[in-house]
Design a protein around this motif. Structure first.
Motif, mmCIF file in Angstrom:
data_model
loop_
_atom_site.group_PDB
_atom_site.id
_atom_site.type_symbol
_atom_site.label_atom_id
_atom_site.label_comp_id
_atom_site.label_asym_id
_atom_site.label_seq_id
_atom_site.Cartn_x
_atom_site.Cartn_y
_atom_site.Cartn_z
ATOM 1 N N GLY A 174 0.810 -0.991 0.169
ATOM 2 C CA GLY A 174 0.067 -0.154 0.052
ATOM 3 C C GLY A 174 0.685 1.321 0.083
ATOM 4 N N PRO A 175 0.475 2.293 0.613
ATOM 5 C CA PRO A 175 1.159 3.647 0.446
ATOM 6 C C PRO A 175 2.527 3.494 1.285
ATOM 7 N N SER A 176 2.619 2.611 2.153
ATOM 8 C CA SER A 176 3.970 2.344 2.852
ATOM 9 C C SER A 176 5.289 2.444 1.748
ATOM 10 N N CYS A 177 4.718 1.874 0.709
ATOM 11 C CA CYS A 177 5.832 1.277 -0.498
ATOM 12 C C CYS A 177 5.568 2.312 -1.680
ATOM 13 N N GLY A 178 6.383 3.284 -1.803
ATOM 14 C CA GLY A 178 6.660 4.274 -2.924
ATOM 15 C C GLY A 178 7.394 3.881 -4.127
ATOM 16 N N GLY A 179 8.016 2.680 -3.972
ATOM 17 C CA GLY A 179 8.587 2.231 -5.169
ATOM 18 C C GLY A 179 9.790 1.329 -4.575
ATOM 19 N N PHE A 180 10.580 0.812 -5.467
ATOM 20 C CA PHE A 180 11.711 -0.232 -5.247
ATOM 21 C C PHE A 180 12.877 -0.173 -6.383
ATOM 22 N N SER A 181 13.923 -0.641 -5.999
ATOM 23 C CA SER A 181 14.991 -0.649 -6.843
ATOM 24 C C SER A 181 15.418 -2.315 -7.098
ATOM 25 N N MET A 182 15.999 -2.808 -8.141
ATOM 26 C CA MET A 182 16.321 -4.044 -8.284
ATOM 27 C C MET A 182 17.970 -4.252 -8.968
ATOM 28 N N ILE A 183 18.649 -5.343 -8.660
ATOM 29 C CA ILE A 183 19.441 -5.688 -9.364
ATOM 30 C C ILE A 183 19.277 -7.126 -9.591
ATOM 31 N N GLY A 184 19.187 -7.478 -10.855
ATOM 32 C CA GLY A 184 18.917 -8.957 -11.113
ATOM 33 C C GLY A 184 17.394 -9.529 -10.206
ATOM 34 N N ALA A 185 17.360 -10.426 -9.489
ATOM 35 C CA ALA A 185 16.222 -10.666 -8.689
ATOM 36 C C ALA A 185 16.211 -10.012 -7.403
ATOM 37 N N THR A 186 17.333 -9.327 -6.961
ATOM 38 C CA THR A 186 17.311 -8.715 -5.576
ATOM 39 C C THR A 186 16.541 -7.252 -5.602
ATOM 40 N N SER A 187 15.705 -7.292 -4.698
ATOM 41 C CA SER A 187 14.752 -5.945 -4.604
ATOM 42 C C SER A 187 15.070 -5.421 -3.357
ATOM 43 N N TYR A 188 14.824 -4.135 -3.259
ATOM 44 C CA TYR A 188 15.135 -3.141 -2.059
ATOM 45 C C TYR A 188 14.114 -2.114 -2.178
ATOM 46 N N PHE A 189 13.181 -2.354 -1.272
ATOM 47 C CA PHE A 189 11.962 -1.546 -1.227
ATOM 48 C C PHE A 189 11.947 -0.106 -0.275
ATOM 49 N N LYS A 190 11.436 0.904 -1.065
ATOM 50 C CA LYS A 190 11.563 2.279 -0.304
ATOM 51 C C LYS A 190 10.255 2.778 0.265
ATOM 52 N N LYS A 191 10.485 3.258 1.402
ATOM 53 C CA LYS A 191 9.280 3.737 2.347
ATOM 54 C C LYS A 191 9.553 5.132 2.989
ATOM 55 N N PRO A 192 9.067 6.141 2.118
ATOM 56 C CA PRO A 192 8.467 6.047 0.758
ATOM 57 C C PRO A 192 9.789 6.380 -0.230
ATOM 58 N N PHE A 193 9.447 6.488 -1.573
ATOM 59 C CA PHE A 193 10.456 6.490 -2.452
ATOM 60 C C PHE A 193 10.703 7.959 -2.664
ATOM 61 N N PRO A 241 21.511 0.673 -4.494
ATOM 62 C CA PRO A 241 22.880 0.239 -5.170
ATOM 63 C C PRO A 241 23.395 0.845 -6.382
ATOM 64 N N SER A 242 24.639 0.580 -6.896
ATOM 65 C CA SER A 242 25.145 1.192 -8.223
ATOM 66 C C SER A 242 24.513 0.190 -9.229
ATOM 67 N N GLY A 243 24.068 0.894 -10.267
ATOM 68 C CA GLY A 243 23.631 0.241 -11.557
ATOM 69 C C GLY A 243 22.192 -0.444 -11.400
ATOM 70 N N ALA A 244 21.463 -0.149 -10.278
ATOM 71 C CA ALA A 244 20.107 -0.667 -10.063
ATOM 72 C C ALA A 244 19.214 -0.081 -11.028
ATOM 73 N N LEU A 245 18.151 -0.761 -11.024
ATOM 74 C CA LEU A 245 16.811 -0.129 -11.842
ATOM 75 C C LEU A 245 16.009 0.182 -10.758
ATOM 76 N N LEU A 246 15.573 1.452 -11.225
ATOM 77 C CA LEU A 246 14.815 2.225 -10.038
ATOM 78 C C LEU A 246 13.418 2.346 -10.603
ATOM 79 N N TYR A 247 12.331 1.957 -9.677
ATOM 80 C CA TYR A 247 10.890 1.585 -10.189
ATOM 81 C C TYR A 247 10.202 2.758 -9.266
ATOM 82 N N ILE A 248 9.525 3.739 -9.877
ATOM 83 C CA ILE A 248 8.587 4.685 -9.024
ATOM 84 C C ILE A 248 7.186 4.156 -9.166
ATOM 85 N N LYS A 249 6.689 4.103 -8.074
ATOM 86 C CA LYS A 249 5.051 3.760 -8.082
ATOM 87 C C LYS A 249 4.100 4.795 -8.114
#
Length: 609
Positions: free
Chosen positions: A66-85, A94-102
């Motif tokens: 829900g609102p507590s997750c504003g997005g996440f970043s990923m390198i391969g299958a590893t994800s890092y959730f942001k609260k908020p983004f 992390p360097s080289g990560a894909l960054l996802y904004i919700k």
């Protein structure tokens, strides 16, 4: 929100790949979407990019938070959730990560997603969808064969699905009737292009769409607007207009809405030029300016000057006069005027391959020799051929970037100048005065140098068209002429950078840029030029589109409307317009990223990248 993040973010190398969808509410999208950002330095290897399964799993987890997750970043299958983004979280990824904004909407309604904006659009009651009946027909009492061809063309464009469905609701729209006040009016610069389009609502008793225009050209503009209104429902297999009843009264802000294409630095086959014309009609451009010669090549086969085309890049990279006449007919059918340009004397090096005496000497080739009568005879022949080939009647003589040093260092030219009391600038003004006198009244056109450096004894005709390609206020000597704004620094398409995306083009207004001291009645309009130093036919459309959509709207739509439109609230229509061009077979580049024309996002909907 995303654009603000990009502007604030300290990591300038990041590229926006996907934009949150701003599409019609009825489409079956998930509640939340994700804008994907990545470091441009990320290696394009499979093991650094998450698989779709891994990405969707991370999105599902973020959705569930829900609102507590504003997005996440990923390198391969590893994800890092942001609260908020936040921007701080972005910098900590992390360097080289894909960054996802919700983004969880709400979805933006595209009630009348027409490009460019109409001068006036109104509705009544509670607007809603209205179906088009099977067998929907376009008709007119006009005798115009051009209009009949337009009906065939737009019918094929709109109704591109073979369907067996029936209207979702009755009554349905049975057809479109076009009324033209005077179908004998020829297409010219400044012809009346206004139209009125009326679409009845679902409760109609007279269920016919009506299109009224003073000229056939106006009817063509109205047909384009109608085509953009029609949608297809894939579930019911029916065509419909989303929000009716609607009444549109529309006309262009400027008479001149142009694209300049340099076909001398790279050759463009006729199919590529026809595709440019097809795309121009979408945003109601009406002038295709062809830069047909430069020092690099001369691709036109002149019957009166047959040796000029020796300077073509190769034997297969040429245009016959019939080729150009066919292109002109193709463009005329679509409401586009074609203006030929043969740039002289400063960019005439290619002319001298076939006619060496047109240049001062073998060691000092430019500008072309103003003292040689053959120079003017060759140009006169071209003017005659071009005015027989192109229906616009306009001849662009170039005239830019002239260095007088060759004239002053060549003894016979220096002697001619001295005999006639001419400086280098005086010889230049004399040259263009001679060229302009060869062209029919109202039809000579030059780059701005011609007006800025003209001499009192050799002025240009008062009805000349002057094209401003350099930044800065308009010169006093130019204010008496008709002006076309074409600042290459603001609207030029020779480079493709994040500073020259469609947003930057949209934030330019010709009247603001050069209107100081100019009677706005003298401002014919504007033009965007593509100098093809690094562009050929393989990437032409992505270089042009969708950036030129922004120019088209600024030249067609009322200034009061475009001045209040921000690029952020135009982004949804732009994304739709780019996808519609792709549907029509025009390969338009991404509208929401700073990628090069040859790149797209990792994957996803056309509306998202």
């Amino acid at each position: 929100t995303i654009s603000k993040l990009l502007n604030m973010a300290p990591w300038t190398a990041t590229t926006l790949l996907l934009l949150c969808p701003l599409v019609h509410a009825s489409l079956p999208w998930t509640p939340c979407s994700y804008a994907i950002l990545r470091d441009r330095g990320l290696p394009e290897t499979f093991n650094t990019v998450p698989s779709p399964h891994e990405m969707y799993a991370a999105q599902a987890k973020c959705d569930a938070m829900g609102p507590s997750c504003g997005g996440f970043s990923m390198i391969g299958a590893t994800s890092y959730f942001k609260k908020p983004f936040t921007v701080a979280n972005l910098t900590g990824a992390p360097s080289g990560a894909l960054l996802y904004i919700k983004n969880c909407g709400p979805w933006q309604e595209l009630t009348v997603p027409v490009w460019p904006l109409q001068a006036s659009a109104s509705t009544a009651g509670s607007p809603g969808p209205v179906s088009l009946a099977p067998g929907f027909v376009m008709s007119s009492e006009s005798a115009s064969a051009l209009l009949r061809r337009a009906f065939d063309r737009y019918s094929a464009l709109i109704f591109d699905h073979d369907v067996d469905g029936s209207p979702a609701a009755t009554p349905a729209l049975s057809g479109l009737t076009v009324t033209v006040s005077d179908d004998a009016v020829n297409q010219t610069l400044g012809v009346d292009e206004s139209y009125n389009l009326t679409v009845p609502g679902a409760g109609c008793s007279e269920c016919t769409v009506s299109l009224a225009a003073h000229t056939v050209t106006g009817a063509l503009r109205g047909l384009e607007t109608f085509a953009q209104l029609v949608r297809f429902n894939f579930e019911s297999e029916t065509y419909y207009i989303d929000s009716a009843p609607i009444v549109i009264n529309d006309k262009p802000r400027f008479a001149y809405r142009g694209i300049m294409l340099d076909v001398a630095r790279h050759f463009f086959p006729l199919p590529a030029l026809r595709q440019v014309v097809d795309a121009m009609t979408f945003s109601k451009f009406n002038v295709l300016h062809l830069h047909l010669s430069d020092s690099q090549s001369f691709p036109v086969v002149s019957k009166l000057n047959p040796r000029l085309s020796r300077a073509a890049f190769s034997p297969i990279e040429k245009y016959t006069l019939n080729d150009l006449a066919r292109l002109d007919s193709y463009a005329t059918d679509r409401g586009v005027l074609v203006i030929p340009e043969f740039d002289s004397p400063g960019h005439g090096g290619a002319w001298c391959q076939g006619y060496p005496s047109l240049c001062p000497s073998a060691n000092c080739t430019l500008p072309m020799d103003p003292s040689n009568n053959l120079t003017y005879s060759v140009i006169q022949n071209l003017v005659i051929e071009m005015q027989e080939t192109f229906s616009s009647g306009i001849y662009h003589g170039g005239g830019d970037e002239v260095d007088y040093s060759c004239w002053e260092s060549t003894p016979r030219i220096k002697a001619w100048m001295t005999k006639n009391g001419l400086t280098g600038e005086g010889a230049y003004s004399y040259f263009l005065h001679q060229v302009s006198g060869m062209v029919a009244p109202g039809a000579p056109m030059f780059w701005q140098d011609a007006a800025e450096k003209e001499m009192p004894a050799t002025p240009l005709p008062k009805d000349s068209i002057i094209e401003y390609y350099k930044a800065g206020p308009i010169a006093a000597t130019s204010q008496k002429y008709r002006i076309v704004y074409a600042d290459n620094g603001k609207w030029g398409l020779d480079i493709h950078t994040s500073e020259k995306m469609w947003e930057a083009f949209y934030n330019v207004d010709p009247a603001v840029e050069i209107g100081h001291g100019l009677n706005e009645a003298n401002l014919l309009g504007g033009e965007s030029a593509v100098w093809t130093v690094t562009t050929d036919a393989s990437i032409l459309s992505p270089v042009l589109w969708p950036r030129l959509l922004a120019v088209g709207e600024k030249l067609w739509s009322p200034m009061a409307d475009t001045a209040t439109v921000t690029t952020s609230n135009a982004a949804a229509r732009m994304a739709w317009a780019r996808c519609e061009l792709n549907r029509r077979g025009i390969p338009a580049a991404s509208s929401v990223s700073s990628l090069t024309p040859a790149e797209v996002g990792l994957y996803g909907s056309c509306l998202l990248q």
